[in-house]
Motif scaffolding. Structure first.
Motif, PDB file in Angstrom:
ATOM      1  N   HIS A 191      13.904  16.870 -18.972  1.00 45.33           N
ATOM      2  CA  HIS A 191      14.362  16.733 -17.728  1.00 45.33           C
ATOM      3  C   HIS A 191      14.873  18.200 -16.925  1.00 45.33           C
ATOM      4  N   GLY A 192      15.858  18.568 -17.951  1.00 44.72           N
ATOM      5  CA  GLY A 192      16.317  20.068 -17.256  1.00 44.72           C
ATOM      6  C   GLY A 192      15.432  21.079 -16.920  1.00 44.72           C
ATOM      7  N   ILE A 193      14.270  21.223 -17.905  1.00 46.68           N
ATOM      8  CA  ILE A 193      13.098  22.409 -17.502  1.00 46.68           C
ATOM      9  C   ILE A 193      12.406  21.844 -16.272  1.00 46.68           C
ATOM     10  N   ALA A 194      12.030  20.661 -16.226  1.00 49.17           N
ATOM     11  CA  ALA A 194      11.211  20.099 -15.234  1.00 49.17           C
ATOM     12  C   ALA A 194      11.693  20.177 -13.891  1.00 49.17           C
ATOM     13  N   ASN A 195      13.072  20.337 -13.800  1.00 53.62           N
ATOM     14  CA  ASN A 195      13.741  20.097 -12.591  1.00 53.62           C
ATOM     15  C   ASN A 195      14.396  21.672 -12.327  1.00 53.62           C
ATOM     16  N   GLY A 196      14.217  22.492 -13.080  1.00 59.70           N
ATOM     17  CA  GLY A 196      14.564  23.929 -12.834  1.00 59.70           C
ATOM     18  C   GLY A 196      15.986  24.345 -13.017  1.00 59.70           C
ATOM     19  N   GLN A 197      16.738  23.400 -13.958  1.00 57.66           N
ATOM     20  CA  GLN A 197      18.192  23.488 -14.312  1.00 57.66           C
ATOM     21  C   GLN A 197      18.196  24.735 -15.180  1.00 57.66           C
ATOM     22  N   PRO A 198      19.421  25.361 -15.228  1.00 61.18           N
ATOM     23  CA  PRO A 198      19.772  26.436 -16.177  1.00 61.18           C
ATOM     24  C   PRO A 198      19.599  26.160 -17.534  1.00 61.18           C
ATOM     25  N   GLU A 199      20.218  25.031 -18.145  1.00 61.96           N
ATOM     26  CA  GLU A 199      20.165  24.644 -19.397  1.00 61.96           C
ATOM     27  C   GLU A 199      19.023  23.455 -19.630  1.00 61.96           C
ATOM     28  N   PRO A 200      18.415  23.380 -20.575  1.00 63.83           N
ATOM     29  CA  PRO A 200      17.641  22.278 -21.005  1.00 63.83           C
ATOM     30  C   PRO A 200      18.354  20.978 -21.234  1.00 63.83           C
ATOM     31  N   THR A 201      17.733  19.829 -21.234  1.00 64.49           N
ATOM     32  CA  THR A 201      18.259  18.629 -21.495  1.00 64.49           C
ATOM     33  C   THR A 201      18.299  18.381 -23.136  1.00 64.49           C
ATOM     34  N   ASP A 202      19.107  17.965 -23.686  1.00 62.28           N
ATOM     35  CA  ASP A 202      19.326  17.759 -25.104  1.00 62.28           C
ATOM     36  C   ASP A 202      18.272  16.435 -25.267  1.00 62.28           C
ATOM     37  N   SER A 259       1.010  -1.338  -0.104  1.00 58.57           N
ATOM     38  CA  SER A 259       0.058  -0.059  -0.055  1.00 58.57           C
ATOM     39  C   SER A 259       1.016   1.281  -0.133  1.00 58.57           C
ATOM     40  N   TYR A 260       0.387   2.098  -0.789  1.00 59.40           N
ATOM     41  CA  TYR A 260       1.284   3.446  -0.921  1.00 59.40           C
ATOM     42  C   TYR A 260       0.468   4.575  -0.434  1.00 59.40           C
ATOM     43  N   ILE A 261       0.695   5.505   0.029  1.00 57.42           N
ATOM     44  CA  ILE A 261      -0.027   6.828   0.239  1.00 57.42           C
ATOM     45  C   ILE A 261       0.267   8.155  -0.524  1.00 57.42           C
ATOM     46  N   VAL A 262      -0.458   8.808  -1.273  1.00 60.68           N
ATOM     47  CA  VAL A 262      -0.034   9.955  -1.989  1.00 60.68           C
ATOM     48  C   VAL A 262       0.311  11.153  -0.754  1.00 60.68           C
ATOM     49  N   THR A 263       1.717  11.340  -0.889  1.00 60.84           N
ATOM     50  CA  THR A 263       2.245  12.570   0.015  1.00 60.84           C
ATOM     51  C   THR A 263       2.176  13.734  -0.601  1.00 60.84           C
ATOM     52  N   SER A 264       2.138  14.004  -1.941  1.00 57.44           N
ATOM     53  CA  SER A 264       2.219  15.198  -2.578  1.00 57.44           C
ATOM     54  C   SER A 264       1.859  15.208  -4.104  1.00 57.44           C
ATOM     55  N   VAL A 265       0.988  16.300  -4.325  1.00 57.96           N
ATOM     56  CA  VAL A 265       0.332  16.565  -5.890  1.00 57.96           C
ATOM     57  C   VAL A 265       0.959  17.910  -6.190  1.00 57.96           C
ATOM     58  N   THR A 266       1.897  18.060  -7.262  1.00 57.60           N
ATOM     59  CA  THR A 266       2.267  19.345  -7.601  1.00 57.60           C
ATOM     60  C   THR A 266       2.309  19.432  -8.902  1.00 57.60           C
ATOM     61  N   ASN A 267       2.679  20.399  -9.625  1.00 53.19           N
ATOM     62  CA  ASN A 267       2.815  20.877 -10.969  1.00 53.19           C
ATOM     63  C   ASN A 267       4.256  20.919 -11.377  1.00 53.19           C
ATOM     64  N   ILE A 268       4.777  20.396 -12.539  1.00 52.74           N
ATOM     65  CA  ILE A 268       5.891  20.549 -13.083  1.00 52.74           C
ATOM     66  C   ILE A 268       5.973  21.194 -14.304  1.00 52.74           C
ATOM     67  N   ASN A 269       7.104  21.902 -14.757  1.00 47.51           N
ATOM     68  CA  ASN A 269       6.783  22.466 -16.192  1.00 47.51           C
ATOM     69  C   ASN A 269       7.388  21.612 -17.113  1.00 47.51           C
ATOM     70  N   VAL A 270       6.746  21.465 -18.411  1.00 50.73           N
ATOM     71  CA  VAL A 270       6.854  20.736 -19.385  1.00 50.73           C
ATOM     72  C   VAL A 270       7.049  21.962 -20.666  1.00 50.73           C
ATOM     73  N   LEU A 271       7.287  21.334 -21.878  1.00 56.77           N
ATOM     74  CA  LEU A 271       7.531  22.373 -23.047  1.00 56.77           C
ATOM     75  C   LEU A 271       6.034  22.809 -23.358  1.00 56.77           C
TER      76      LEU A 271
END
Length: 213
Positions: free
Chosen positions: A198-209, A124-136
């Motif tokens: 991955h880069g954008i979703a995780n707030g990195q300065p450069e997007p992933t290739d 059994s798993y419990i939902v601990t967070s529901v958030t939004n992430i950035n995509v293109l």
């Protein structure tokens, strides 16, 4: 004086709304239109170890009929080297994976914070967070789940709506039994258009290739 008070009131209201507009997804947001995962989808998984990082692309799937359902068959190019049979229940926001002839819940995007779900490992798993992430093309819902053994966090899962799992898009984390190489999702595309970076979703300065997709 009245003019000064009016400006101050506008500033206070603006600050209030900006502070409440964070990445948490409210219960009302949970009713928004569901974004399917299976839409001529492809993914890139990075395999990282001390010697470097290699890319493994999951190509668009093919239709396979099992029983009364039609699944998308995806061949896993990573060290796990398995075929994954996936189908989607769009009205109920659920994704299933057929394992040895039995459907197991892979993702359930109808869940909200504090909801519980039993996954394919029987735990059994419990939902601990529901958030939004950035995509293109905007933002996507991200659900984080935890399985506790007593008070100890034993296993976790992170699901991204319209994308899949954040480590291996079509496998639950509890099946990723090898610590090396470390697998993680870098890119996803639908109809040849990049969605997850991955880069954008995780707030990195450069997007992933993501040119491999």
């Amino acid at each position: 004086m009245k003019h000064t008070k009016s400006i101050l009131l506008i500033l206070i209201v603006g600050i209030f709304f900006s502070c409440t507009n964070d990445d948490d997804v409210s219960e009302n947001d949970n009713s928004q239109t569901y974004i399917p995962i299976l839409n001529n989808s492809s993914w890139n998984i990075a395999s990282a170890n001390f010697s470097g990082t290699t890319n493994s692309v999951i190509e668009q799937g093919i239709d396979v009929v099992i029983g009364t359902f039609t699944y998308k068959k995806f061949t896993d190019p990573t060290l796990y080297s398995t075929d994954n049979y996936i189908r989607e229940d769009i009205p109920n926001k659920k994704v299933y994976r057929n394992v040895d002839g039995i459907d197991e819940i892979l993702f359930d995007f109808s869940l909200d914070i504090s909801d519980n779900i039993i996954l394919g490992d029987g735990d059994s798993y419990i939902v601990t967070s529901v958030t939004n992430i950035n995509v293109l093309d905007g933002v996507r819902k991200k659900i984080h789940l935890v399985h506790y053994e007593g008070t100890f966090v034993e296993k976790t899962e992170s699901w991204i709506e319209g994308v899949g799992s954040s480590l291996h898009p079509l496998k639950p984390n509890y099946e990723l039994i090898f610590s090396e190489p470390y697998l993680y999702l870098t890119c996803s595309a639908q109809n040849g258009i990049i969605i997850y970076n991955h880069g954008i979703a995780n707030g990195q300065p450069e997007p992933t290739d993501c040119s491999m997709l």
